[in-house]
Design a protein around this motif. Structure first.
Motif, mmCIF file in Angstrom:
data_model
loop_
_atom_site.group_PDB
_atom_site.id
_atom_site.type_symbol
_atom_site.label_atom_id
_atom_site.label_comp_id
_atom_site.label_asym_id
_atom_site.label_seq_id
_atom_site.Cartn_x
_atom_site.Cartn_y
_atom_site.Cartn_z
ATOM 1 N N THR A 58 0.782 -1.166 -0.142
ATOM 2 C CA THR A 58 0.151 0.127 -0.017
ATOM 3 C C THR A 58 0.899 1.234 -0.202
ATOM 4 O OG1 THR A 58 -1.670 -1.055 0.994
ATOM 5 C CG2 THR A 58 -1.710 1.249 1.116
ATOM 6 N N PRO A 59 2.015 1.461 0.802
ATOM 7 C CA PRO A 59 2.842 2.704 0.801
ATOM 8 C C PRO A 59 3.234 2.825 -0.621
ATOM 9 C CG PRO A 59 3.245 1.460 2.699
ATOM 10 C CD PRO A 59 2.440 0.424 1.893
ATOM 11 N N ALA A 60 3.347 1.907 -1.369
ATOM 12 C CA ALA A 60 4.129 2.222 -2.748
ATOM 13 C C ALA A 60 3.051 2.692 -3.722
ATOM 14 C CB ALA A 60 4.668 0.739 -3.540
ATOM 15 N N ALA A 61 1.772 2.342 -3.642
ATOM 16 C CA ALA A 61 0.699 2.780 -4.350
ATOM 17 C C ALA A 61 0.370 4.438 -3.737
ATOM 18 C CB ALA A 61 -0.540 2.204 -4.137
ATOM 19 N N LEU A 62 0.662 4.659 -2.707
ATOM 20 C CA LEU A 62 0.539 6.251 -2.111
ATOM 21 C C LEU A 62 1.623 7.048 -2.197
ATOM 22 C CD1 LEU A 62 -1.499 5.042 1.036
ATOM 23 C CD2 LEU A 62 -2.399 5.817 -1.219
ATOM 24 N N GLU A 63 2.490 6.660 -2.841
ATOM 25 C CA GLU A 63 3.875 7.469 -2.993
ATOM 26 C C GLU A 63 3.678 8.990 -3.423
ATOM 27 O OE1 GLU A 63 8.399 7.611 -4.776
ATOM 28 O OE2 GLU A 63 7.013 5.849 -5.380
ATOM 29 N N ASP A 64 2.875 9.170 -4.575
ATOM 30 C CA ASP A 64 2.595 10.433 -5.081
ATOM 31 C C ASP A 64 1.747 11.514 -4.004
ATOM 32 O OD1 ASP A 64 4.255 10.198 -7.099
ATOM 33 O OD2 ASP A 64 2.763 9.596 -8.404
ATOM 34 N N PRO A 65 0.821 10.889 -3.569
ATOM 35 C CA PRO A 65 -0.035 11.725 -2.620
ATOM 36 C C PRO A 65 0.649 11.798 -1.075
ATOM 37 C CG PRO A 65 -1.560 9.933 -3.287
ATOM 38 C CD PRO A 65 -0.084 9.837 -3.897
ATOM 39 N N MET A 66 1.447 10.982 -0.892
ATOM 40 C CA MET A 66 2.323 11.172 0.415
ATOM 41 C C MET A 66 3.522 12.495 0.334
ATOM 42 S SD MET A 66 2.382 7.511 2.247
ATOM 43 C CE MET A 66 3.307 8.126 3.743
ATOM 44 N N LEU A 67 4.134 12.214 -1.187
ATOM 45 C CA LEU A 67 5.110 13.269 -1.392
ATOM 46 C C LEU A 67 4.473 14.745 -1.274
ATOM 47 C CD1 LEU A 67 7.169 11.235 -4.113
ATOM 48 C CD2 LEU A 67 7.765 11.879 -1.597
ATOM 49 N N SER A 71 5.046 17.048 2.080
ATOM 50 C CA SER A 71 6.140 17.868 1.599
ATOM 51 C C SER A 71 7.669 17.474 1.836
ATOM 52 C CB SER A 71 6.044 19.375 2.180
ATOM 53 O OG SER A 71 4.683 19.865 1.837
ATOM 54 N N ILE A 72 7.861 16.024 1.362
ATOM 55 C CA ILE A 72 9.077 15.555 1.530
ATOM 56 C C ILE A 72 9.713 15.167 0.320
ATOM 57 C CG2 ILE A 72 8.506 14.879 3.834
ATOM 58 C CD1 ILE A 72 7.892 12.254 2.720
ATOM 59 N N GLU A 78 11.675 7.242 0.867
ATOM 60 C CA GLU A 78 12.058 5.938 0.615
ATOM 61 C C GLU A 78 12.696 5.348 1.982
ATOM 62 O OE1 GLU A 78 12.105 3.633 -1.918
ATOM 63 O OE2 GLU A 78 11.320 5.233 -3.062
ATOM 64 N N LEU A 79 13.176 6.329 2.890
ATOM 65 C CA LEU A 79 13.857 6.061 4.229
ATOM 66 C C LEU A 79 12.672 5.637 4.885
ATOM 67 C CD1 LEU A 79 15.759 6.035 6.316
ATOM 68 C CD2 LEU A 79 15.161 8.333 6.763
#
Length: 100
Positions: A58-67, A71-72, A78-79
């Protein structure tokens, strides 16, 4: 089939001595020797691995919204993803040691 296998499989015998999988005497809803109970458990065991992979990816699919939301940069994300994954590596080693 010998009587020990029949007992382990929970197969009742009819008057003619043949195995009867569907017409069983009602014993208790949680009786683990019934076919329905075994199929129920098999279904949940099969879906367990699906749920595990789904939650892990799930975190891989949410990468763009989380970035955007946090604001990271990609390195910090990736860390975060690595810190999320490393306990699984360490706990599997500890679990393997405990099982042995």
């Amino acid at each position: 089939m010998d009587s020990e296998s029949e007992r382990l499989l929970g197969l009742p015998r009819t008057d003619k001595g043949q195995q009867n999988w569907f017409l069983r005497e009602f014993t208790h809803p949680t009786d683990p020797t019934t076919l329905l109970h075994r199929l129920f458990i098999l279904f949940f065991i099969c879906t367990l691995s699906f749920g595990s992979y789904f939650c892990f990816d799930t975190p891989a699919a949410l990468e763009d919204p989380m970035l955007k939301t946090l604001s990271i940069d990609k390195t910090r994300y990736e860390l975060l993803y690595s810190l999320y994954s490393w306990p699984n590596v360490i706990l599997s080693v500890i679990g393997g040691y405990l099982l042995d």
